[in-house]
Design a protein around this motif. Structure first.
Motif: not given
Length: 334
Positions: A224-253
């Motif tokens: 059985a799962i030890s961590t349930r949906p009510g035990d932790v915050a699951v953000p609506d956004a699929l991807f949350s910013p992190s200090d380890q993320d790579t920032c890239v500058t791009v030129l796009v159409d």
């Protein structure tokens, strides 16, 4: 009850719109009865009835033919002051979907009914049957292709979420490496045609997001799962910013901006209607930029960091070089 004449065109239109359904609800109606009901004069009722008799909708030829207009029993109207509608149009014919509109809706319903997590298949089948019958013409026959393994994996994951059991699987990361994961599934989300598992990663002790199409060898655990949906915050956004993320500058159409979704980190205050614009992307792994560049080939250029720009160029050149090593087909037609 004293008769009251409608005041102005707006009142006359409101009276006419109310009169039609009133008459359709009755087989016969006396002119005097109608005048009393709407508090208008009998002369105004007769005038409105004569207008109804020349009202309708144009047919396929965009011309008004006899079958496209209301009709009344003129003998009963002229001799007995009785109103009887003998031919109905518009009011009792609700708008219908075109064959193309119905086909598009049916394709969407077929996709929903094919999802393992979709309940009420009987309801969806009933809606699809009624939609096919009510279209103005027979809808085009469309088939929604199953995603195969992805559907089976999604079914296993959805069952584990409902049962509250752990899930084990091999996961291929954006860098192309694979590792075994043991997670407590929290919920399943979708973005367009992509499905994601939101889960508590036991090894990393944090909420992680996994693309279903990168999962393999999926098994439902017995624990059985030890961590349930009510035990932790699951953000609506699929991807949350992190200090380890790579920032890239791009030129796009500008036309691909809507498709970059949550990768976009910064956009200029003023974006041109056409042409290219420089934006910032935030990526969990730098290797992801190569995949994005391949998806939007010719519409995106990496600006910074320079070393990542060189890596993308090298990756693209390697892909081109691979074509030169493919031997020509022996069954090519002369």
């Amino acid at each position: 009850m004293a008769a009251r004449a409608p005041q102005g065109a707006r009142d006359k239109l409101a009276f006419l719109l109310a009169l039609v359904p009133y008459l359709l609800d009755r087989e016969r109606a006396d002119v005097a009865e109608v005048a009393e009901h709407f508090s208008v004069s009998e002369a105004e009722v007769r005038q409105a009835v004569r207008l109804i008799a020349v009202s309708g909708v144009p047919g396929e030829t965009d011309a008004y033919l006899p079958g496209d207009l209301f009709d009344i029993d003129w003998g009963a109207f002229e001799d007995d002051d009785e109103i009887v509608i003998t031919h109905r149009v518009v009011i009792n014919e609700p708008p219908r979907f075109s064959s193309r509109e119905a086909a598009a809706l049916l394709a969407g319903l077929q996709y929903l009914s094919a999802l393992p997590s979709a309940g009420g298949h009987e309801v969806l089948d009933s809606v699809m049957t009624k939609l096919s019958r009510s279209a103005s013409a027979e809808p085009s026959q469309l088939a929604v292709q199953s995603a195969g393994d992805a559907d089976r994996i999604l079914a296993t994951v959805a069952a584990a979420v409902d049962a509250g059991l752990s899930v084990e699987f091999d996961y291929r990361t954006a860098r192309g490496t694979s590792e075994r994961r043991v997670v407590d599934p929290l919920r399943v989300d979708s973005v367009d045609s992509d499905w994601y598992l939101r889960a508590w990663d036991r090894r990393r002790e944090a909420v992680r997001t996994f693309r279903v199409d990168r999962m393999s060898a999926v098994t439902q655990g017995s624990q059985a799962i030890s961590t349930r949906p009510g035990d932790v915050a699951v953000p609506d956004a699929l991807f949350s910013p992190s200090d380890q993320d790579t920032c890239v500058t791009v030129l796009v159409d500008v036309q691909i901006l809507p498709f970059l979704g949550e990768y976009v980190d910064s956009v200029p205050d003023e974006v041109p209607a056409a042409g290219r614009v420089e934006i910032g992307l935030r990526l969990a792994h730098p290797d992801v930029v190569s995949r994005i560049a391949a998806r939007f080939a010719g519409l995106m250029e990496v600006v910074d960091p320079v070393e990542l720009r060189d890596e993308v160029r090298s990756w693209a050149q390697s892909a081109l070089d691979a074509y030169e090593t493919v031997p020509p087909s022996s069954d090519r037609a002369d």
